[in-house]
Scaffold this active site. Structure first.
Site, PDB file in Angstrom:
ATOM      1  N   PRO A   1       0.972  -1.376   0.275  1.00 22.32           N
ATOM      2  CA  PRO A   1       0.033   0.078   0.098  1.00 22.32           C
ATOM      3  C   PRO A   1       0.962   1.339   0.185  1.00 22.32           C
ATOM      4  O   PRO A   1       2.245   1.083   0.813  1.00 22.32           O
ATOM      5  CB  PRO A   1      -0.993  -0.148   1.352  1.00 22.32           C
ATOM      6  CG  PRO A   1      -0.396  -1.614   1.412  1.00 22.32           C
ATOM      7  CD  PRO A   1       0.429  -2.023   0.952  1.00 22.32           C
ATOM      8  N   VAL A   2       0.340   1.571  -0.567  1.00 19.65           N
ATOM      9  CA  VAL A   2       1.105   3.353  -0.987  1.00 19.65           C
ATOM     10  C   VAL A   2       1.525   4.503  -0.120  1.00 19.65           C
ATOM     11  O   VAL A   2       0.687   4.535   0.724  1.00 19.65           O
ATOM     12  CB  VAL A   2       0.986   3.775  -2.727  1.00 19.65           C
ATOM     13  CG1 VAL A   2       1.250   5.785  -2.642  1.00 19.65           C
ATOM     14  CG2 VAL A   2       1.076   3.171  -3.601  1.00 19.65           C
TER      15      VAL A   2
ATOM     16  N   LEU B   1       4.530   1.764   5.037  1.00 20.97           N
ATOM     17  CA  LEU B   1       5.013   0.758   4.680  1.00 20.97           C
ATOM     18  C   LEU B   1       5.945   0.763   4.135  1.00 20.97           C
ATOM     19  O   LEU B   1       6.924  -0.457   3.488  1.00 20.97           O
ATOM     20  CB  LEU B   1       4.775  -0.215   4.165  1.00 20.97           C
ATOM     21  CG  LEU B   1       3.056  -0.931   5.124  1.00 20.97           C
ATOM     22  CD1 LEU B   1       2.297  -1.712   4.321  1.00 20.97           C
ATOM     23  CD2 LEU B   1       3.034  -1.047   6.518  1.00 20.97           C
ATOM     24  N   GLY B   2       6.915   1.451   3.352  1.00 21.09           N
ATOM     25  CA  GLY B   2       8.327   1.794   2.634  1.00 21.09           C
ATOM     26  C   GLY B   2       7.797   2.022   1.590  1.00 21.09           C
ATOM     27  O   GLY B   2       8.935   1.485   0.849  1.00 21.09           O
ATOM     28  N   SER B   3       6.851   1.883   0.789  1.00 16.31           N
ATOM     29  CA  SER B   3       6.367   1.465  -0.857  1.00 16.31           C
ATOM     30  C   SER B   3       7.315   2.092  -1.314  1.00 16.31           C
ATOM     31  O   SER B   3       8.288   1.782  -2.162  1.00 16.31           O
ATOM     32  CB  SER B   3       4.850   2.059  -0.608  1.00 16.31           C
ATOM     33  OG  SER B   3       4.615   2.898  -1.141  1.00 16.31           O
TER      34      SER B   3
ATOM     35  N   ALA C   1      11.093   0.381  -1.222  1.00 11.86           N
ATOM     36  CA  ALA C   1      10.887  -0.801  -1.665  1.00 11.86           C
ATOM     37  C   ALA C   1      10.863  -0.686  -3.550  1.00 11.86           C
ATOM     38  O   ALA C   1      11.987  -1.186  -4.156  1.00 11.86           O
ATOM     39  CB  ALA C   1       9.863  -1.357  -1.796  1.00 11.86           C
TER      40      ALA C   1
ATOM     41  N   ASP D   1      14.139   2.919   5.923  1.00 15.99           N
ATOM     42  CA  ASP D   1      13.338   2.480   4.734  1.00 15.99           C
ATOM     43  C   ASP D   1      14.519   1.744   3.711  1.00 15.99           C
ATOM     44  O   ASP D   1      13.750   0.433   3.420  1.00 15.99           O
ATOM     45  CB  ASP D   1      12.059   3.561   4.672  1.00 15.99           C
ATOM     46  CG  ASP D   1      11.203   3.446   5.143  1.00 15.99           C
ATOM     47  OD1 ASP D   1      11.464   3.444   6.103  1.00 15.99           O
ATOM     48  OD2 ASP D   1       9.973   4.367   5.303  1.00 15.99           O
TER      49      ASP D   1
HETATM   50  C1  MEV Z   1       9.148   5.775   8.529  1.00 14.59           C
HETATM   51  O1  MEV Z   1       8.535   4.908   7.720  1.00 14.59           O
HETATM   52  C2  MEV Z   1       9.984   6.554   9.494  1.00 14.59           C
HETATM   53  C3  MEV Z   1      10.490   7.500   9.817  1.00 14.59           C
HETATM   54  O2  MEV Z   1      11.028   7.437  11.527  1.00 14.59           O
HETATM   55  C4  MEV Z   1      10.659   8.751   9.612  1.00 14.59           C
HETATM   56  C5  MEV Z   1      12.218   7.861   9.032  1.00 14.59           C
HETATM   57  O3  MEV Z   1      12.766   7.570   9.753  1.00 14.59           O
HETATM   58  O4  MEV Z   1      12.818   8.178   7.860  1.00 14.59           O
HETATM   59  C6  MEV Z   1       8.767   8.179  10.071  1.00 14.59           C
END
Ligand code: MEV
Length: 327
Positions: free
Chosen positions: A107-108, A112-114, A117, A158
């Site tokens: 999911p964007v 979830l780090g889309s 990825a 991420d």
């Molecule tokens: C984003 O997945 C996590 C945050 O801590 C931002 C980051 O670490 O770059 C909110």
């Protein structure tokens, strides 16, 4: 058929936001992946298509032309992809024309780090196609550069997990190290469906910290203790303690203003149904929450999250980072 590469999504178990200020975090890769397929073109155009977002367009000599979907959305999604490709092409030594197709099960804008990825998968696929030697560290560097165009001042967590997979202890100054986690951790992800910008959530915390430095710093130190305690709990297979720590971590994130009503609904529904712990994951402000449960409560907690309006699914951790699927 060109080269296909993929990279995993992630959930942050502990430490999001505070990780931007040098505190530690624990992150794990999950069994949802982004896929990039790349092939050469005769000309120097860069065609990009995202099948799940219904976006397509191309860059030609610096100008962007839309072919499908909203131009603003396409540009913002494709700029980091273009940057990742250019970084790999720099190593190759000349600019290239490519067809790039992105397909993602992540999911964007949900925490979830889309985007990381996608960037890692694209960097790996282009490197393979052009025969540019890309060690994982090189892919990480490229994905991190791409991530900066999306999120402003990201910690790098991420791209690190998208590249290396597994479970990582991550800290900006000391880097990351893999954590050996042998237990099965039954995690449910609840997506509020509310898309939000990581950049804005990070700014929110920065503003609060500037206003109340001593208070926010104490919150961050508490978050550090949570991460350190969680490392032991992971080693000891102690699900109950992990759940407690997740609840405390969520309270700290709530305190710095990055939870919202949609997340609170899902979190309290999960806890009421017997989750050992529940917290937002990623940047918050919408996006996703995670709940840790005993296996026997999995179905009930999942059902509660869905009844509360979340798109719920069970996530399994994966050791597989970025990889070439097909050449
Ligand atoms: C984003 O997945 C996590 C945050 O801590 C931002 C980051 O670490 O770059 C909110």
């Amino acid at each position: 058929m060109g080269v296909v590469a993929s990279a995993p999504a992630k959930v942050i178990l502990f430490g999001e936001h505070f990780v931007v200020y040098g505190e530690p975090a624990i992150v794990l890769a999950i069994d949802k992946r982004a896929y990039a397929t790349v092939e050469n073109r005769e000309d120097k155009r860069l065609y990009i298509r995202s099948t799940n977002l219904n976006l397509a367009g191309y860059f030609d000599n610096g100008t962007f032309k839309i072919e499908q979907g909203d131009v603003k959305e396409a540009k913002s999604k494709f700029e980091p992809v273009k940057l990742a490709i250019n970084k790999v092409a720099e190593k190759y030594g000349e600019s290239v024309g490519l067809n790039v197709e992105i397909y993602s099960t992540v999911p964007v804008a949900a925490g979830l780090g889309s985007s990381a990825a996608v960037a890692a998968a694209v960097a790996a696929a282009v490197g393979e196609l052009l025969n540019v030697k890309m060690a994982k560290e090189d892919i990480l560097r490229v994905a991190f550069e791409a991530e900066k165009t999306v999120h402003g001042t990201p910690s790098g967590i991420d791209p690190a997990i998208a590249t290396f997979g597994g479970t990582l202890f991550f800290q900006t100054d000391t880097g990351f190290k893999p954590l050996e986690v042998h237990m099965d951790m039954p995690l449910i992800i609840g997506n509020t469906g509310i898309e939000r910008s990581t950049r804005l959530q990070v700014e929110k915390v920065r503003n609060l910290r500037e206003k109340h430095p001593r208070i926010v710093d104490h919150i961050m130190w508490a978050a550090r203790e949570i991460v350190l305690r969680a490392i032991d709990a992971l080693k000891e297979n102690d699900l109950e303690t992990l759940g407690e720590l997740m609840n405390i971590n969520h309270a700290l994130l709530y305190g710095v203003g990055v939870s919202d009503e949609s997340l609170e609904w899902l979190i309290s529904a999960a806890r009421k149904e017997g989750a050992l712990g529940a917290k937002l994951t990623g940047a918050g402000g919408g996006g996703c929450m995670i709940a840790l449960t005993k296996d026997e409560r999995l179905e009930q907690v999942l059902g509660a999250i869905q009844r509360a309006g979340g798109r719920g699914f069970v996530a399994r951790k994966t050791n597989e980072g970025v990889k070439i699927e097909q050449r």
